[in-house]
Scaffold this active site. Structure first.
Site, mmCIF file in Angstrom:
data_model
loop_
_atom_site.group_PDB
_atom_site.id
_atom_site.type_symbol
_atom_site.label_atom_id
_atom_site.label_comp_id
_atom_site.label_asym_id
_atom_site.label_seq_id
_atom_site.Cartn_x
_atom_site.Cartn_y
_atom_site.Cartn_z
ATOM 1 N N SER A 1 0.820 -1.222 0.000
ATOM 2 C CA SER A 1 0.000 0.000 0.000
ATOM 3 C C SER A 1 0.853 1.273 0.000
ATOM 4 C CB SER A 1 -0.910 0.010 1.236
ATOM 5 O OG SER A 1 -1.535 1.268 1.342
ATOM 6 N N LEU A 2 0.437 2.223 -0.826
ATOM 7 C CA LEU A 2 1.138 3.518 -0.866
ATOM 8 C C LEU A 2 0.506 4.524 0.097
ATOM 9 C CD1 LEU A 2 1.794 3.993 -4.693
ATOM 10 C CD2 LEU A 2 3.429 3.365 -2.918
ATOM 11 N N LYS B 1 -13.674 -3.613 2.802
ATOM 12 C CA LYS B 1 -14.527 -2.442 2.555
ATOM 13 C C LYS B 1 -16.010 -2.747 2.782
ATOM 14 C CE LYS B 1 -11.534 -0.135 -0.787
ATOM 15 N NZ LYS B 1 -11.413 0.619 -2.010
ATOM 16 N N ASP C 1 -13.498 7.058 -2.066
ATOM 17 C CA ASP C 1 -13.250 6.567 -3.434
ATOM 18 C C ASP C 1 -14.295 7.159 -4.388
ATOM 19 O OD1 ASP C 1 -11.088 4.915 -2.961
ATOM 20 O OD2 ASP C 1 -12.308 3.123 -2.613
ATOM 21 N N ARG D 1 -24.876 -8.716 -12.710
ATOM 22 C CA ARG D 1 -24.250 -7.777 -11.758
ATOM 23 C C ARG D 1 -24.354 -6.348 -12.293
ATOM 24 N NH1 ARG D 1 -18.534 -9.029 -9.480
ATOM 25 N NH2 ARG D 1 -19.290 -7.796 -7.727
ATOM 26 N N GLY E 1 -5.430 6.621 -13.363
ATOM 27 C CA GLY E 1 -6.020 6.106 -12.124
ATOM 28 C C GLY E 1 -5.400 6.639 -10.842
HETATM 29 P P1 NAP Z 1 -13.862 -6.390 -7.899
HETATM 30 O O1 NAP Z 1 -14.850 -6.028 -6.861
HETATM 31 O O2 NAP Z 1 -13.266 -7.741 -7.889
HETATM 32 O O3 NAP Z 1 -14.579 -6.148 -9.329
HETATM 33 C C1 NAP Z 1 -13.927 -6.399 -10.514
HETATM 34 C C2 NAP Z 1 -14.877 -6.187 -11.678
HETATM 35 O O4 NAP Z 1 -14.138 -6.372 -12.864
HETATM 36 C C3 NAP Z 1 -16.055 -7.172 -11.735
HETATM 37 O O5 NAP Z 1 -17.193 -6.510 -12.178
HETATM 38 C C4 NAP Z 1 -15.573 -8.210 -12.745
HETATM 39 O O6 NAP Z 1 -16.605 -8.775 -13.538
HETATM 40 C C5 NAP Z 1 -14.722 -7.395 -13.677
HETATM 41 N N1 NAP Z 1 -13.655 -8.208 -14.240
HETATM 42 C C6 NAP Z 1 -12.612 -8.762 -13.576
HETATM 43 N N2 NAP Z 1 -11.826 -9.431 -14.428
HETATM 44 C C7 NAP Z 1 -12.400 -9.321 -15.651
HETATM 45 C C8 NAP Z 1 -12.055 -9.813 -16.947
HETATM 46 N N3 NAP Z 1 -10.965 -10.529 -17.142
HETATM 47 N N4 NAP Z 1 -12.872 -9.515 -17.984
HETATM 48 C C9 NAP Z 1 -13.975 -8.763 -17.793
HETATM 49 N N5 NAP Z 1 -14.352 -8.278 -16.594
HETATM 50 C C10 NAP Z 1 -13.572 -8.555 -15.546
HETATM 51 O O7 NAP Z 1 -12.632 -5.385 -7.883
HETATM 52 P P2 NAP Z 1 -12.648 -3.844 -7.444
HETATM 53 O O8 NAP Z 1 -12.416 -3.731 -5.983
HETATM 54 O O9 NAP Z 1 -13.846 -3.210 -8.013
HETATM 55 O O10 NAP Z 1 -11.319 -3.303 -8.150
HETATM 56 C C11 NAP Z 1 -11.189 -3.304 -9.542
HETATM 57 C C12 NAP Z 1 -10.024 -2.448 -10.003
HETATM 58 O O11 NAP Z 1 -10.264 -1.096 -9.697
HETATM 59 C C13 NAP Z 1 -8.717 -2.772 -9.300
HETATM 60 O O12 NAP Z 1 -8.015 -3.729 -10.019
HETATM 61 C C14 NAP Z 1 -7.985 -1.442 -9.219
HETATM 62 O O13 NAP Z 1 -7.014 -1.359 -10.227
HETATM 63 C C15 NAP Z 1 -9.057 -0.417 -9.486
HETATM 64 N N6 NAP Z 1 -9.201 0.488 -8.322
HETATM 65 C C16 NAP Z 1 -8.576 1.695 -8.412
HETATM 66 C C17 NAP Z 1 -8.692 2.600 -7.378
HETATM 67 C C18 NAP Z 1 -8.008 3.933 -7.478
HETATM 68 O O14 NAP Z 1 -7.910 4.644 -6.469
HETATM 69 N N7 NAP Z 1 -7.524 4.314 -8.644
HETATM 70 C C19 NAP Z 1 -9.435 2.278 -6.230
HETATM 71 C C20 NAP Z 1 -10.058 1.029 -6.180
HETATM 72 C C21 NAP Z 1 -9.931 0.145 -7.239
HETATM 73 P P3 NAP Z 1 -17.611 -9.897 -12.985
HETATM 74 O O15 NAP Z 1 -18.661 -9.142 -12.245
HETATM 75 O O16 NAP Z 1 -18.087 -10.544 -14.209
HETATM 76 O O17 NAP Z 1 -16.784 -10.795 -12.124
#
Ligand code: NAP
Length: 514
Positions: free
Chosen positions: A254-255, A305, A341, A393, A473
């Protein structure tokens, strides 16, 4: 002020004396060097003398007992004590002798201070497994510092050290100033106990142990002296400073500690932010640790979370709707939960779009980040379209936030102003992947990728080739941290230095990955 004691990992005194990093530390204010006599193949009084001539009064000298991690099983108690007596006679800063050592009260410490220590390297799942020898009262009496080092496997077990540190500091603070000398060092080894290596001075601890840069360390979980000094400004921490932290599992990458500690340092205000690897119930962690830790604010990351934070905190409406919390703030005697967020995602997009009112925004993904982005952006007046691999979803999120689920085909026939990728597609190491092909990116739209490792994802590069404006991001990561900092301190966050610190760290991380 507490010192950073850098443990010598060398296998001989000659090797230590040839190490420029340790030479550099020998004259630095606030640093000590720990000589581990049990590690040295060339140990003799003459060699010890040579080491002490270089490191002088900035040394902690120990000859670790074989039962407590010592590396010379043949050393007898009398041999160990004779070396330690030699060091004390030369007025080193500290001599560290194990509590188990017989005749400790007869040791002539002279001008040196005596650390009486106990180490147990066996990982512990429960506090019941930790058996610190019953108080060896004469030894406790001669000690200037009591040191306990145990190895908890879970954060719950580190609570024992927290209780001990808090009690020691309360006791110390209640004594007249001139008798406040006796101190405690409580160290929990391993990742779960990393916070104990940083927060000691909040509880009056005189020093912490660190490793040299690139050195393996002499105990699990040791940070480098530079991390402690640069990221955590360890040598400035004072008893009673407010504590903040990130809870998650894992949290090592974590940063957030860098982000927040940079801000505390820049503003010159008390506050220290540490990582807590919480593997059990995060709500219990906050409830149990907060009072003794003086915890004032918490960042929450994966996988905590979506815990039922309403059990201990008041949630604002946006956060209730999102169903996920990333920030806890302690104000007016209670916890408040929010989701920065969501606000940061909206801010990041709005900075490029100027206004989000009436704009059509596609959210790619329907997980936690998608929920935050969808609700945050919707709250600024945008229309939300959710496109996700699992259609149900997408429909569920669209229903919840008052948007619409959409397919790739439908996206082509809809006027789209902005796209927000919240899937992990394109994240390191899959940097050649993109959630959209170039010709699927609507011309004239703004493309915001929440993935920030790498800084420029494939999606952003394709969007730029298509002539679209792009949003990286890291801006969201920075934004959520700035909101947290301002909520906790009531002060304007120093955006520029925080941004610089995060970008530097991400750039360095990216360079290492190549
Ligand atoms: P999450 O709850 O696991 O959700 C991931 C989503 O992505 C789900 O809807 C999933 O689809 C979809 N997905 C995953 N792999 C996929 C693939 N190969 N092809 C198509 N769809 C795919 O994860 P999260 O917590 O939302 O985080 C997701 C990303 O957001 C992280 O990897 C991170 O890089 C980014 N993030 C950035 C910040 C920031 O401050 N910039 C903060 C939080 C998160 P399904 O519903 O079909 O499984």
């Amino acid at each position: 002020m507490a010192d950073i004691c850098v443990a010598s990992h060398h296998s001989s005194i000659a090797e230590l004396l040839a190490d420029p990093e340790f030479h550099g530390l020998a004259n630095r204010e606030g640093f000590l060097v720990e000589l581990r006599l049990d590690n040295y193949s060339d140990l003799s009084m003459a060699m010890l003398d040579r080491a002490l001539r270089v490191f002088g009064p900035r040394t902690v000298v120990t000859y670790r007992h074989p039962a407590e991690g010592g590396n010379n099983p043949k050393a007898s108690d009398s041999e160990r004590l004779s070396y330690l007596q030699y060091a004390a006679d030369r007025s080193v800063r500290y001599v560290d002798i194990e509590l188990r050592t017989p005749d400790l009260p007869l040791f002539r410490k002279g001008d040196s201070k005596l650390i009486v220590s106990f180490h147990d390297f066996a990982p512990k799942k429960s506090t019941d497994e930790i058996a610190i020898p019953a108080a060896n009262l004469p030894a406790y009496r001669v000690a200037d510092v009591m040191k306990f080092a145990v190895f908890p496997e879970t954060i719950d077990v580190t609570r024992l050290s927290l209780k001990s540190m808090a009690a020691a500091e309360r006791d110390r603070a209640s004594r007249p100033k001139e008798t406040r000398e006796k101190r405690t060092i409580d160290i929990c080894m391993g990742e779960a106990g990393m916070w104990t290596r940083i927060l000691g001075p909040v509880f009056g601890s005189p020093l912490t142990y660190a490793r040299g840069e690139g050195a393996p360390g002499t105990a699990p979980g040791q940070l480098t002296w530079r991390e402690l000094d640069d990221t955590y400004r360890f040598r400035q921490i004072q008893p009673g400073w407010p504590v903040y932290g990130v809870i998650g599992n894992p949290v090592g990458h974590s940063l957030s500690p860098l982000l927040h500690n940079t801000a505390f340092r820049e503003l010159g205000i008390p506050g220290i932010y540490v990582p807590f690897k919480v593997d059990g119930d995060p709500i219990r962690f906050v409830r149990d640790f907060a009072p003794d830790l003086g915890l004032k604010g918490v960042s929450i990351t994966i996988p905590h979370k979506e815990a039922v934070w309403g059990e201990i905190a008041e949630l604002d409406t946006l956060t209730k709707n999102i169903g996920a919390v990333n920030t806890l703030s302690y104000r007016d005697g209670k916890w408040h939960a929010t989701n920065t967020d969501a606000i940061a995602a909206a801010d990041a997009l709005e900075a490029e779009a100027k206004s989000l009112a009436g704009k059509n925004v596609v959210i790619l993904g329907a997980g936690g980040a998608a929920r935050a982005a969808a609700f945050g952006i919707k709250a600024r007046g945008a229309e939300i379209f959710v496109l996700n691999r699992t259609r149900e979803r997408a429909e569920s999120l669209a229903r919840a936030c008052g948007g619409r689920a959409i397919s790739f085909a439908e996206m082509r026939s809809t006027k789209i102003d902005a796209i927000v990728n919240t899937t992990p597609i394109g994240m390191h190491p899959n940097v050649d992947a993109s959630p959209l092909e170039k010709d699927q990116i609507p011309k004239g739209s703004i493309v915001f990728d929440t993935v920030y490792n790498p800084l420029r994802t494939k999606l952003l590069n394709l969007a730029a080739e298509r002539g679209c404006k792009t949003v990286e991001g890291w801006t969201m990561f920075l934004g959520q941290g700035i909101r947290q900092f301002e909520l906790w301190t009531g002060k304007k966050a120093p955006r520029e230095v925080m941004e610089k610190a995060v970008l530097n760290a991400l750039t360095q991380r990216q360079a290492k990955q190549k």
